[in-house]
Design a protein around this motif. Structure first.
Motif, PDB file in Angstrom:
ATOM      1  N   PRO A  94     -33.344 -41.251 -38.079  1.00 58.24           N
ATOM      2  CA  PRO A  94     -33.101 -40.477 -39.305  1.00 58.24           C
ATOM      3  C   PRO A  94     -34.233 -39.535 -39.674  1.00 58.24           C
ATOM      4  O   PRO A  94     -34.008 -38.502 -40.305  1.00 58.24           O
ATOM      5  CB  PRO A  94     -32.914 -41.566 -40.375  1.00 58.24           C
ATOM      6  CG  PRO A  94     -33.548 -42.783 -39.808  1.00 58.24           C
ATOM      7  CD  PRO A  94     -33.397 -42.703 -38.331  1.00 58.24           C
TER       8      PRO A  94
ATOM      9  N   GLN B 124     -26.065 -39.398 -45.455  1.00 61.88           N
ATOM     10  CA  GLN B 124     -27.015 -38.308 -45.246  1.00 61.88           C
ATOM     11  C   GLN B 124     -26.611 -37.108 -46.085  1.00 61.88           C
ATOM     12  O   GLN B 124     -25.447 -36.696 -46.089  1.00 61.88           O
ATOM     13  CB  GLN B 124     -27.085 -37.917 -43.769  1.00 61.88           C
ATOM     14  CG  GLN B 124     -27.911 -38.876 -42.935  1.00 61.88           C
ATOM     15  CD  GLN B 124     -28.048 -38.436 -41.491  1.00 61.88           C
ATOM     16  OE1 GLN B 124     -27.166 -37.799 -40.935  1.00 61.88           O
ATOM     17  NE2 GLN B 124     -29.154 -38.788 -40.856  1.00 61.88           N
TER      18      GLN B 124
ATOM     19  N   TRP C  88     -29.905 -44.410 -34.422  1.00 58.08           N
ATOM     20  CA  TRP C  88     -30.283 -43.007 -34.587  1.00 58.08           C
ATOM     21  C   TRP C  88     -31.710 -42.923 -35.119  1.00 58.08           C
ATOM     22  O   TRP C  88     -32.302 -43.917 -35.503  1.00 58.08           O
ATOM     23  CB  TRP C  88     -29.298 -42.258 -35.492  1.00 58.08           C
ATOM     24  CG  TRP C  88     -29.423 -42.505 -36.966  1.00 58.08           C
ATOM     25  CD1 TRP C  88     -30.099 -41.745 -37.873  1.00 58.08           C
ATOM     26  CD2 TRP C  88     -28.824 -43.565 -37.726  1.00 58.08           C
ATOM     27  NE1 TRP C  88     -29.963 -42.273 -39.137  1.00 58.08           N
ATOM     28  CE2 TRP C  88     -29.187 -43.374 -39.076  1.00 58.08           C
ATOM     29  CE3 TRP C  88     -28.015 -44.658 -37.393  1.00 58.08           C
ATOM     30  CZ2 TRP C  88     -28.777 -44.235 -40.091  1.00 58.08           C
ATOM     31  CZ3 TRP C  88     -27.609 -45.515 -38.403  1.00 58.08           C
ATOM     32  CH2 TRP C  88     -27.985 -45.298 -39.725  1.00 58.08           C
TER      33      TRP C  88
ATOM     34  N   LEU D 254     -26.018 -39.268 -38.418  1.00 61.66           N
ATOM     35  CA  LEU D 254     -25.705 -40.687 -38.399  1.00 61.66           C
ATOM     36  C   LEU D 254     -24.949 -41.058 -37.122  1.00 61.66           C
ATOM     37  O   LEU D 254     -24.398 -40.200 -36.436  1.00 61.66           O
ATOM     38  CB  LEU D 254     -24.842 -41.041 -39.611  1.00 61.66           C
ATOM     39  CG  LEU D 254     -25.481 -40.848 -40.991  1.00 61.66           C
ATOM     40  CD1 LEU D 254     -24.404 -40.804 -42.059  1.00 61.66           C
ATOM     41  CD2 LEU D 254     -26.474 -41.950 -41.294  1.00 61.66           C
ATOM     42  N   THR D 255     -24.903 -42.326 -36.841  1.00 66.41           N
ATOM     43  CA  THR D 255     -24.163 -42.802 -35.680  1.00 66.41           C
ATOM     44  C   THR D 255     -22.669 -42.632 -35.916  1.00 66.41           C
ATOM     45  O   THR D 255     -22.154 -43.020 -36.963  1.00 66.41           O
ATOM     46  CB  THR D 255     -24.475 -44.278 -35.420  1.00 66.41           C
ATOM     47  OG1 THR D 255     -25.882 -44.402 -35.182  1.00 66.41           O
ATOM     48  CG2 THR D 255     -23.725 -44.793 -34.212  1.00 66.41           C
TER      49      THR D 255
ATOM     50  N   LEU E  35     -31.780 -39.312 -45.569  1.00 67.60           N
ATOM     51  CA  LEU E  35     -31.078 -40.585 -45.465  1.00 67.60           C
ATOM     52  C   LEU E  35     -31.099 -41.346 -46.786  1.00 67.60           C
ATOM     53  O   LEU E  35     -32.104 -41.387 -47.490  1.00 67.60           O
ATOM     54  CB  LEU E  35     -31.727 -41.439 -44.371  1.00 67.60           C
ATOM     55  CG  LEU E  35     -31.154 -42.848 -44.184  1.00 67.60           C
ATOM     56  CD1 LEU E  35     -29.761 -42.785 -43.593  1.00 67.60           C
ATOM     57  CD2 LEU E  35     -32.074 -43.681 -43.298  1.00 67.60           C
TER      58      LEU E  35
ATOM     59  N   THR F  72     -21.096 -40.000 -45.055  1.00 70.66           N
ATOM     60  CA  THR F  72     -21.360 -41.419 -45.256  1.00 70.66           C
ATOM     61  C   THR F  72     -20.606 -42.226 -44.212  1.00 70.66           C
ATOM     62  O   THR F  72     -19.448 -41.927 -43.905  1.00 70.66           O
ATOM     63  CB  THR F  72     -20.914 -41.871 -46.661  1.00 70.66           C
ATOM     64  OG1 THR F  72     -21.634 -41.105 -47.638  1.00 70.66           O
ATOM     65  CG2 THR F  72     -21.200 -43.350 -46.883  1.00 70.66           C
TER      66      THR F  72
ATOM     67  N   ALA G 216     -24.435 -46.140 -44.967  1.00 66.49           N
ATOM     68  CA  ALA G 216     -25.547 -45.198 -44.898  1.00 66.49           C
ATOM     69  C   ALA G 216     -25.010 -43.797 -45.112  1.00 66.49           C
ATOM     70  O   ALA G 216     -23.891 -43.463 -44.703  1.00 66.49           O
ATOM     71  CB  ALA G 216     -26.259 -45.291 -43.549  1.00 66.49           C
TER      72      ALA G 216
END
Length: 800
Positions: free
Chosen positions: A429, A506, A427, A435-436, A492, A543, A504
């Motif tokens: 960010p 966001q 992706w 997010l993926t 991110l 997340t 990860a």
């Protein structure tokens, strides 16, 4: 990278192959090649890193495997960045500055004349004067500019490819004004960076960025940090923490000093304040003209910033883990060394791990030179920066070493744009992309043309995406962006990246400028987006956890044996957790008022792709719908813990939305063989007409699996639900605990450590990925390790 080929281009290629092969087909001797027995790749059982010496080219390598040739531990050369010539309102010519710089013991000087004071002609004159001053080869004068972007932030660009901004820029067939001649502002930062061939660049003051309503995480096309920004000998911006934050934001970045001076007489004061160091003059010239790969240039040229101390050596052995940890004992060991000097004496050397803080400290006791060696491990990605402090309080900041695994780490491409690599997570960010949602199809390389580091494959395959909007009834229907006023801004954060699992997150609290608004070109060309204000009705955090797949990327990439590397691949999993917090009273609207994920599958009746929709609603009810002709299938419902949704089959497999215990989602299936109709499954929260009070927080969790399964049934989905205890309980696989406690079996096999350790046996149970474990109650002391009978040595694992 990631570039696709059109069907017309593919036809042209195939026709060309047929044409060039015509003469070969007529050759009767062809076809007699004796095939050799295929021998799988063999990896060594151990590796001894003590055989390698610091300061040798075999210690480290670029991402493409090219060795980095470190220089001997000499003092190198120094110079200053930020001089203003007479062309840009300064009080001296290039020749005057060069004479003063040589007298001060400098080897280079970088001019950054204010763009608003220049014209195309005077900028070209500055470049000519710099070229003339550099002809002798014993000194380098580099041209550059300082300017303000479209949101009011001040930047510096330098290098021989710097040009005056054009009046306009093009973006997808549309023209946008680039240089505002009246306000003297570069309206679109990215477009100007492209004009200058993506030359060295850096933001001068991050506080200014925040004041202008933008975020450091949304920057792109920049390659340097200025830890300290001076006006002559006065510190005007301390960006050291921003440098560390940028590394944790997965940036590949070099560093540079910046000391704004207006006259040659200011050079002595500038040298006493802050300079940039390189290993030699050739490295300095190359570093000042490097496109995109600034990090690797800094690594090989020892580029650092100093107020006084010298960083002579900052070396690492095994930073990239190129030994296959699955087979080779010792693959994780990392050795480091530094040599630093100061005439005032060294007080302390600190090793920072990005924004995580100081992880090593070395007392200097006033020594004029300090040499130390220490070790780390490849447990997770580390961003190591030296901060040297001498007894006079002067500081030096080093280039960074990234301890990582290129085969499965989470990092940006070197151009600072997209997340792309062997993790299967992709992706942008910085463009406020979500997010993926799911891992990429790694078996698609069997069916499509792609590069080794591709962003996708050229074959039809299922796709999944995360959604960031809500549907409510207010005085009007409200769909927060990108369809109305802007985008849901996303910031991110990466709590963990390692070679076997990534985390990860966001954060979504602000409305951000649209990238495709009439005033802004495509995001890569625009200036950083500004916040337009808080989101009106909600805030959201999402997340993802991305356990590794079973693809052996050491074999697939290093040895170019894609099929051998993917022989054990069976798919991938991404675990999702999040919450939506409402800031106003709302009434939800629609079949799926709070959509979280969207799943699509290619539909082809002739090939039998995407014809079957299966929904196990988790309450004993399973719904099956089959596309048999030109028709549209639509239905809605609710799915509880232990349930799942899928559309299958396809060339590569199918996606599964998996619901864990304690969760309940709503869904809408709308698939059609008719052109122009919706072809997706939407899953989310809420119900039509539901009233939600301000202050309410809705939490959720789910998994999305990429199942590389050619079968058209749901047997593997049912088995996965049972094996990962998604319906609750702990009976999906046998567990025996010897130390600690087995606390949870939903997706993660979770234990609680006692006295810093856990010991357990987990019985065999088939899964499409290696089972993800987590152990609670461990202290992050830098050496958490796993010992297993499958690999009889300690393997260091990350702590977060």
């Amino acid at each position: 990278k990631g570039a696709g080929l059109s069907s017309h281009t593919l036809r042209l290629l195939m026709n060309a192959y047929r044409w060039v092969g015509e003469t070969a087909q007529a050759n009767t001797e062809l076809g007699g090649y004796p095939f050799k027995t295929y021998t799988p790749v063999q990896y060594p059982a151990t590796i001894n890193w003590d055989q390698y010496q610091f300061g040798k080219p075999n210690n480290a390598a670029y991402a493409d495997g090219t060795p980095i040739d470190f220089q001997p531990a000499a003092d190198g050369v120094r110079g200053i960045v930020g001089a203003r010539s007479n062309y840009g309102g300064g009080k001296g010519t290039v020749a005057d500055y060069v004479k003063a710089a040589k007298a001060a013991g400098l080897s280079f000087i970088v001019f950054t004349d204010p763009l608003e004071a220049l014209t195309p002609a005077t900028l070209e004159a500055l470049k000519r004067d710099c070229a003339d001053a550099s002809k002798a080869g014993d000194f380098y004068a580099c041209p550059g500019v300082e300017f303000t972007d479209g949101i009011g932030c001040r930047w510096a660009f330098w290098g021989e490819k710097v040009v005056f901004p054009a009046a306009q820029c093009d973006s997808y067939g549309k023209k946008y004004p680039l240089w505002d001649a009246e306000k003297k502002v570069v309206l679109h930062y990215g477009a100007y960076s492209a004009n200058c061939a993506y030359c060295p660049s850096m933001l001068l003051d991050y506080k200014q960025l925040e004041a202008n309503g933008s975020h450091r995480e949304n920057l792109w096309w920049f390659y340097h940090y200025a830890p300290f920004v001076y006006a002559k000998d006065k510190l005007v911006a301390d960006n050291f923490k921003e440098y560390l934050l940028g590394l944790s934001d997965l940036r590949w970045a070099a560093i540079s000093s910046y000391t704004r001076i207006d006259a040659p007489s200011d050079i002595t004061a500038a040298v006493g304040a802050c300079v940039t160091g390189y290993s030699n003059l050739g490295a300095a010239k190359a570093g000042m003209n490097t496109r995109c790969a600034a990090y690797w240039q800094a690594l090989s040229s020892r580029q650092y910033v100093t107020q006084g101390p010298t960083i002579a050596i900052w070396d690492v052995i095994n930073p990239q883990m190129e030994s296959n940890w699955k087979f080779t004992r010792g693959a994780q060991r990392v050795r480091l060394q530094f040599i630093v000097r100061s005439s005032a004496g060294i007080a302390e050397v600190r090793v920072h791990d990005g924004a995580r803080g100081v992880i090593r400290r070395f007392a200097g006791h006033g020594a004029k030179e300090l040499t130390r060696e220490f070790e780390m491990v490849q447990d997770q990605q580390h961003y190591l920066v030296l901060e040297v402090v001498d007894t006079a309080g002067k500081r030096a900041v080093s280039w960074n070493h990234v301890i990582y695994c290129y085969k499965q780490g989470l990092f940006r491409c070197a151009d600072n744009l997209n997340i792309l690599g062997a993790t299967g997570l992709l992706w942008h960010p910085d463009r406020s992309q979500p997010l993926t949602a799911a891992k990429q199809w790694e078996n698609a390389m069997d069916f499509g043309i792609n590069g080794w580091d591709s962003g996708g494959y050229l074959c039809p395959m299922p796709e999944a995406g995360l959604l960031d909007w809500i549907r409510i009834t207010d005085k009007k229907d409200y769909w927060p962006l990108p369809w109305q006023d802007g985008n849901v801004g996303k910031i991110l954060d990466v709590p963990l990246s390692s070679y076997n699992i990534q985390i990860a997150s966001q954060r979504m609290t602000q409305l951000s400028e649209r990238f495709d608004s009439p005033a802004r070109p495509t995001p890569a060309l625009a200036s950083p987006p500004k916040d337009l204000g808080p989101l009106e009705f909600f805030e959201k955090t999402h997340t993802i956890y991305g356990p590794m797949t079973r693809t052996d990327w050491f074999t697939a990439w290093n040895h170019r044996r894609a099929r051998e590397g993917t022989k054990d691949y069976r798919g991938g999993m991404v675990w999702h957790e999040g919450e939506i917090h409402f800031t106003k009273d709302v009434t939800l609207r629609g079949d799926v008022p709070l959509p979280l994920a969207r799943i699509t599958c290619p539909i082809d009746l002739e090939r039998g792709w995407g014809t079957t929709i299966i929904v196990n609603e988790g309450d004993g009810n399973t719904r099956v719908a089959v596309l048999r002709a030109k028709e549209t299938i639509q239905f809605t419902g609710r799915v509880k813990g232990g349930g799942y949704l899928t559309q299958l089959p396809s060339l590569v497999g199918y996606l599964g939305f998996l619901v864990p215990e304690g969760q309940e989602f709503v869904y809408r299936v709308s698939v059609s063989t008719e052109p122009g109709r919706a072809r997706d499954i939407i899953v989310g929260l809420g119900q039509d007409g539901q009233a939600v009070k301000a202050g309410t927080t809705l939490k959720y969790r789910f998994a999305i699996g990429t199942f590389a399964d050619s079968n058209a049934g749901n047997a593997l989905l049912e088995d996965t639900v049972a094996a990962m205890n998604l319906a609750g309980g702990k009976e999906g696989y046998p567990v025996t605990t010897k130390a600690g406690a087995y606390t949870d079996g939903v997706f993660f096999t979770t234990f609680r450590a006692e006295q810093g350790a856990a010991a357990f046996s987990v019985g065999a149970r088939d899964l499409i990925i290696d089972r993800p474990f987590r152990v609670q109650g461990l202290q992050d002391n830098g050496c958490a390790a796993l010992y297993s009978s499958g690999r009889p040595w300690f393997r260091f694992v990350p702590v977060v």
